[in-house]
Design a protein around this motif. Sequence first.
Motif, PDB file in Angstrom:
ATOM      1  N   MET A 162       0.353  -1.356  -0.350  1.00 50.29           N
ATOM      2  CA  MET A 162      -0.013   0.291   0.137  1.00 50.29           C
ATOM      3  C   MET A 162       1.046   1.268   0.018  1.00 50.29           C
ATOM      4  N   ARG A 163       1.603   1.319   0.616  1.00 47.50           N
ATOM      5  CA  ARG A 163       2.804   2.125   0.608  1.00 47.50           C
ATOM      6  C   ARG A 163       3.600   2.717  -0.339  1.00 47.50           C
ATOM      7  N   ASN A 164       3.513   1.633  -1.561  1.00 54.69           N
ATOM      8  CA  ASN A 164       5.054   1.194  -2.641  1.00 54.69           C
ATOM      9  C   ASN A 164       3.526   2.459  -4.122  1.00 54.69           C
ATOM     10  N   VAL A 165       2.219   1.920  -3.367  1.00 49.11           N
ATOM     11  CA  VAL A 165       1.155   2.516  -4.606  1.00 49.11           C
ATOM     12  C   VAL A 165       0.782   4.030  -4.438  1.00 49.11           C
ATOM     13  N   ASN A 166       1.442   4.378  -3.299  1.00 51.74           N
ATOM     14  CA  ASN A 166       0.973   5.421  -2.469  1.00 51.74           C
ATOM     15  C   ASN A 166      -0.377   5.532  -1.886  1.00 51.74           C
ATOM     16  N   ARG A 167      -0.401   4.664  -0.926  1.00 54.84           N
ATOM     17  CA  ARG A 167      -1.846   4.724  -0.503  1.00 54.84           C
ATOM     18  C   ARG A 167      -1.649   4.394   1.267  1.00 54.84           C
ATOM     19  N   PHE A 168      -1.253   5.188   2.092  1.00 54.63           N
ATOM     20  CA  PHE A 168      -0.721   5.391   2.502  1.00 54.63           C
ATOM     21  C   PHE A 168      -1.555   6.047   3.745  1.00 54.63           C
ATOM     22  N   GLY A 169      -3.037   6.289   3.783  1.00 57.36           N
ATOM     23  CA  GLY A 169      -4.285   5.815   4.526  1.00 57.36           C
ATOM     24  C   GLY A 169      -4.464   5.038   4.835  1.00 57.36           C
ATOM     25  N   THR A 170      -4.811   3.695   3.768  1.00 59.79           N
ATOM     26  CA  THR A 170      -4.889   2.577   3.993  1.00 59.79           C
ATOM     27  C   THR A 170      -4.025   1.712   4.229  1.00 59.79           C
ATOM     28  N   ALA A 171      -2.304   2.040   4.009  1.00 60.01           N
ATOM     29  CA  ALA A 171      -1.498   1.446   5.532  1.00 60.01           C
ATOM     30  C   ALA A 171      -1.570   1.668   6.676  1.00 60.01           C
ATOM     31  N   LEU A 172      -1.973   2.693   7.022  1.00 61.70           N
ATOM     32  CA  LEU A 172      -1.841   3.271   8.289  1.00 61.70           C
ATOM     33  C   LEU A 172      -2.916   2.034   8.972  1.00 61.70           C
ATOM     34  N   ASN A 173      -4.056   2.454   7.952  1.00 60.97           N
ATOM     35  CA  ASN A 173      -5.027   1.830   8.429  1.00 60.97           C
ATOM     36  C   ASN A 173      -4.942  -0.008   9.041  1.00 60.97           C
ATOM     37  N   TYR A 174      -4.696  -0.307   7.773  1.00 60.24           N
ATOM     38  CA  TYR A 174      -3.679  -1.612   8.396  1.00 60.24           C
ATOM     39  C   TYR A 174      -3.103  -1.510   9.023  1.00 60.24           C
ATOM     40  N   GLU A 175      -2.288  -1.319   9.184  1.00 64.41           N
ATOM     41  CA  GLU A 175      -1.289  -0.916  10.585  1.00 64.41           C
ATOM     42  C   GLU A 175      -1.650  -0.463  11.800  1.00 64.41           C
ATOM     43  N   LYS A 176      -3.158  -0.691  12.194  1.00 65.86           N
ATOM     44  CA  LYS A 176      -3.215  -0.120  13.037  1.00 65.86           C
ATOM     45  C   LYS A 176      -4.543  -1.808  13.074  1.00 65.86           C
ATOM     46  N   THR A 177      -5.021  -1.724  12.192  1.00 72.02           N
ATOM     47  CA  THR A 177      -5.583  -3.713  12.759  1.00 72.02           C
ATOM     48  C   THR A 177      -4.644  -4.456  13.012  1.00 72.02           C
ATOM     49  N   MET A 178      -3.199  -5.148  12.752  1.00 70.10           N
ATOM     50  CA  MET A 178      -2.148  -5.384  12.415  1.00 70.10           C
ATOM     51  C   MET A 178      -2.299  -5.345  13.995  1.00 70.10           C
ATOM     52  N   LYS A 179      -1.399  -4.251  14.526  1.00 72.70           N
ATOM     53  CA  LYS A 179      -1.040  -3.756  16.090  1.00 72.70           C
ATOM     54  C   LYS A 179      -1.946  -4.287  16.724  1.00 72.70           C
ATOM     55  N   ASN A 180      -3.562  -4.250  16.546  1.00 69.80           N
ATOM     56  CA  ASN A 180      -4.461  -4.931  17.301  1.00 69.80           C
ATOM     57  C   ASN A 180      -4.681  -5.940  17.295  1.00 69.80           C
ATOM     58  N   PHE A 181      -5.050  -6.537  15.943  1.00 67.76           N
ATOM     59  CA  PHE A 181      -4.498  -8.131  16.256  1.00 67.76           C
ATOM     60  C   PHE A 181      -3.513  -9.398  16.642  1.00 67.76           C
ATOM     61  N   ALA A 182      -2.462  -8.425  17.014  1.00 57.68           N
ATOM     62  CA  ALA A 182      -1.397  -8.768  17.565  1.00 57.68           C
ATOM     63  C   ALA A 182      -1.733  -9.148  19.074  1.00 57.68           C
ATOM     64  N   GLU A 183      -2.186  -7.069  19.506  1.00 55.73           N
ATOM     65  CA  GLU A 183      -2.354  -7.411  20.798  1.00 55.73           C
ATOM     66  C   GLU A 183      -3.046  -8.908  21.747  1.00 55.73           C
ATOM     67  N   PHE A 184      -4.421  -9.100  20.549  1.00 58.14           N
ATOM     68  CA  PHE A 184      -4.893  -9.801  20.829  1.00 58.14           C
ATOM     69  C   PHE A 184      -5.043 -11.938  20.820  1.00 58.14           C
TER      70      PHE A 184
END
Length: 58
Positions: A26-48
Amino acid sequence: MATKKVKTSPTRILVLDFMRNQIQLMRNVNRFGTALNYEKTMKNFAEFLDGKKYRSPR
């Protein structure tokens, strides 16, 4: 009936690796907002999965 313990570590690593890869794509194709949302989701999933706070490697 006895319950079986399921090891989640290999699956967890694969899922988090997949998510990191998607974030980078997502970052490679300049989809920074999507990348940030995915990163937050990944963080929450890893915490779970771990039951504790997770810091994303950058």
